[in-house]
Design a protein around this motif. Structure first.
Motif, mmCIF file in Angstrom:
data_model
loop_
_atom_site.group_PDB
_atom_site.id
_atom_site.type_symbol
_atom_site.label_atom_id
_atom_site.label_comp_id
_atom_site.label_asym_id
_atom_site.label_seq_id
_atom_site.Cartn_x
_atom_site.Cartn_y
_atom_site.Cartn_z
ATOM 1 N N PHE A 1 0.823 -1.213 0.000
ATOM 2 C CA PHE A 1 0.000 0.000 0.000
ATOM 3 C C PHE A 1 0.853 1.256 0.000
ATOM 4 C CE2 PHE A 1 -2.467 -3.363 2.123
ATOM 5 C CZ PHE A 1 -3.536 -3.426 1.248
ATOM 6 N N GLN A 2 0.261 2.352 -0.463
ATOM 7 C CA GLN A 2 0.943 3.648 -0.390
ATOM 8 C C GLN A 2 0.213 4.525 0.625
ATOM 9 O OE1 GLN A 2 1.803 5.134 -4.364
ATOM 10 N NE2 GLN A 2 2.407 3.078 -4.997
ATOM 11 N N GLY B 1 -2.692 3.970 1.865
ATOM 12 C CA GLY B 1 -3.313 3.059 2.811
ATOM 13 C C GLY B 1 -4.815 3.197 2.984
ATOM 14 N N PHE B 2 -5.432 4.105 2.265
ATOM 15 C CA PHE B 2 -6.869 4.319 2.482
ATOM 16 C C PHE B 2 -7.686 3.086 2.114
ATOM 17 C CE2 PHE B 2 -10.965 6.524 2.353
ATOM 18 C CZ PHE B 2 -10.841 7.300 3.500
ATOM 19 N N CYS B 3 -7.222 2.355 1.107
ATOM 20 C CA CYS B 3 -7.959 1.163 0.667
ATOM 21 C C CYS B 3 -7.595 -0.064 1.491
ATOM 22 C CB CYS B 3 -7.667 0.869 -0.805
ATOM 23 S SG CYS B 3 -5.953 0.342 -1.081
ATOM 24 N N CYS C 1 -8.264 1.066 -5.568
ATOM 25 C CA CYS C 1 -7.057 1.642 -4.998
ATOM 26 C C CYS C 1 -6.582 2.717 -5.961
ATOM 27 C CB CYS C 1 -5.985 0.571 -4.828
ATOM 28 S SG CYS C 1 -4.411 1.291 -4.313
ATOM 29 N N CYS D 1 -3.743 4.407 -5.655
ATOM 30 C CA CYS D 1 -2.300 4.635 -5.587
ATOM 31 C C CYS D 1 -1.468 3.585 -6.316
ATOM 32 C CB CYS D 1 -1.828 4.646 -4.134
ATOM 33 S SG CYS D 1 -2.639 5.851 -3.089
#
Ligand SMILES: Cc1cc2nc3c(=O)[nH]c(=O)nc-3n(C[C@H](O)[C@H](O)[C@H](O)COP(=O)(O)OP(=O)(O)OC[C@H]3O[C@@H](n4cnc5c(N)ncnc54)[C@H](O)[C@@H]3O)c2cc1C
Ligand code: FES
Ligand code: FES
Lengths: 288, 154
Positions: B97-98, B100-102, B134, B136
């Motif tokens: 993740f980058q 991280g929201f997803c 996602c 990102c």
């Protein structure tokens, strides 16, 4: 808060109670199954309700049962339940293939209305919708079900209890093709359900290429009684513009939808015929 | 009219008063302090709000809180109380993740997949996360993370 106006929430534990409440309240009560549709309509204000009747307390509506040659699917059965059913996979593979094409896991875990993707397959199975209201029980052929994109023949005081699907009398091969913008959860740009029966009858229905799902009667009549060969398939494809009336929207242009409906009919007829003779790709394989 | 509901959230029995119009997502976040499920599209499209309801992934923005009275909810907070699980370790190793929201929604659908099918193919992983957006990563690192977790647990 999803709705500006308050509503009451009722969760009856048996069907008679639900029918009674809906019968008394009519349009003021909204029925809630998986919520995949109605929650968004309440949120946008498109729908309002004084009462929400949640059917999920009624165990019998969650059942899949086969009685002789008739498959009964309760109104709470989800597309995930259909995918998990060996009976449906073996005996009604077109329905199974269709369920796999819908949304994504977390959508399928809740959803289950005869709608969008499921309509073409149910049409070619000659499905019946079972309803119940103050006047008792009734069955309506799915071909008479839809009035316009937002309306069906269900009266305000009635509830759908399930769907009945007769097993075709003949052996059959079938397929469901759904064209999407990308792999993954998306509504279709065009779709077609095709059934090739051992007695050389064919049943075909298109989705997302007109205001309602369409049973392609002219094409069915052209093919009836004949063996499929490439020349006949080409003739069938030429009839596609007479059957469908696609619109342009954010998912595709009308021209693209029409062209691809022909391509999908061609590939689908070949696949259905191959599956009839136990050849062709396994059910669930993407054909487009 | 407010009504009391009881539910099991991440193994703990909780009770809370809710209006019938309140969404499960809002009740989890605002009333029960469970912030793992994220509020994003608010239309059932993106998967950021995914939780497990009785073990199955669902979108908590599409469910009324009153609907889950008496049922069991698991969020990302619920399955790694003490240390990282193999799935989380693998996400770290693959820099899955980058922003991280997803991540919380992705994690829940991955947990559901691996519970059902501990040795999925790449195609099965892609299908499992197909309802989760996602913005990102381009998904590759997430798919690799889930496949890596499968190798650890099988
Ligand atoms: C992100 C997302 C992706 C989706 N992707 C697809 C897709 O790819 N293909 C597809 O076909 N669909 C798709 N859908 C739509 C989904 O299939 C429908 O939302 C779902 O089938 C509706 O079923 P439900 O049980 O959730 O209905 P609900 O939302 O509970 O109800 C829908 C309507 O039917 C009424 N109703 C429900 N049950 C009864 C009953 N027993 N008697 C009378 N009336 C009743 C309700 O009052 C409401 O008006 C998607 C939805 C979402 C949110
Ligand atoms: S916030 Fe629920 S699916 Fe996007
Ligand atoms: S890591 Fe940012 S949305 Fe997925």
């Amino acid at each position: 808060m999803i709705s500006a106006s308050d509503f009451n929430y009722l969760k009856p534990e048996n069907l008679n109670e639900a029918v009674k409440i809906k019968g008394e309240k009519g349009a003021a009560a909204i029925v809630l199954a998986g919520g995949g549709e109605i929650i968004n309509r309440l949120r946008s204000g498109e729908a309002t309700a004084e009462t929400v009747i949640d059917l999920k307390g009624i165990g019998e509506l969650g059942e899949i049962a086969i009685d002789k040659d008739i498959l009964n699917i309760g109104a709470l059965v989800t597309f995930s339940d259909i995918l998990d059913s060996e009976t449906i996979r073996n005996q009604f593979p077109l329905l199974w293939e269709t369920a796999a094409a819908i949304g994504s896991v977390s959508v399928r875990n809740r959803a289950g209305e005869p709608y969008r993707d499921s309509a073409p397959a149910l049409l070619v199975y000659d499905a019946m919708v079972m309803i119940q209201g103050p006047g008792g029980k009734n069955e309506i052929s799915l071909s008479d079900w839809f009035i316009d994109p937002k309306k069906c023949v269900l009266a305000d005081d009635q509830i759908v209890t399930g769907i009945k699907i007769p097993r075709p009398a003949e052996e059959y091969g079938a397929c469901y093709l759904k064209l999407k913008r990308y792999d993954g959860q998306d509504f279709g740009q065009a779709s077609v359900a095709i059934m090739a029966l051992a007695d050389k009858q064919y049943r075909i229905a298109f989705g997302s290429v007109g205001p309602l799902p369409i049973r392609a009667e002219k094409i069915e009549a052209l093919l009836a009684g004949k063996d499929l060969d490439e020349k006949l398939i080409q003739e069938a494809v030429k009839l596609v513009p007479e059957e469908i009336s696609p619109q342009t929207d954010i998912r595709a242009t009308a021209e693209y939808r029409e062209h691809m409906s022909g391509v999908m009919l061609k590939r689908g007829l070949r696949a259905a015929a191959a599956r009839l003779t136990k050849g062709g790709p396994d059910y669930g394989t993407r054909l487009i | 009219m407010k009504q009391g509901i009881s539910l099991i959230v991440n193994g703990e029995a909780r009770t809370v008063d809710v209006e019938p119009t309140e969404l499960l997502l809002d009740v989890l976040r605002e009333k029960l302090g469970v912030k793992g499920p994220k509020f994003a599209c608010d239309t059932g499209t993106c998967g950021a709000c995914t939780v497990l309801l009785n073990g199955k992934s669902v979108r908590s923005c599409m469910i009324l809180a009153v609907e889950v009275d008496g049922q069991e909810i698991m969020t990302v907070e619920g399955f790694s109380r003490n240390e990282l699980t193999p799935l989380q370790e693998s996400f770290v190793e693959h820099s899955s993740f980058q922003c991280g929201f997803c991540a919380s929604g992705m994690t829940m659908v991955a947990v559901e997949l691996l519970n059902k099918n501990p040795d999925p193919t790449k195609e099965e992983v892609k299908e499992a996360i197909s309802g989760n957006l996602c913005r990102c990563t381009g998904y590759h690192s997430i798919v690799q993370g889930i496949l890596g977790a499968a190798r650890k647990i099988t």
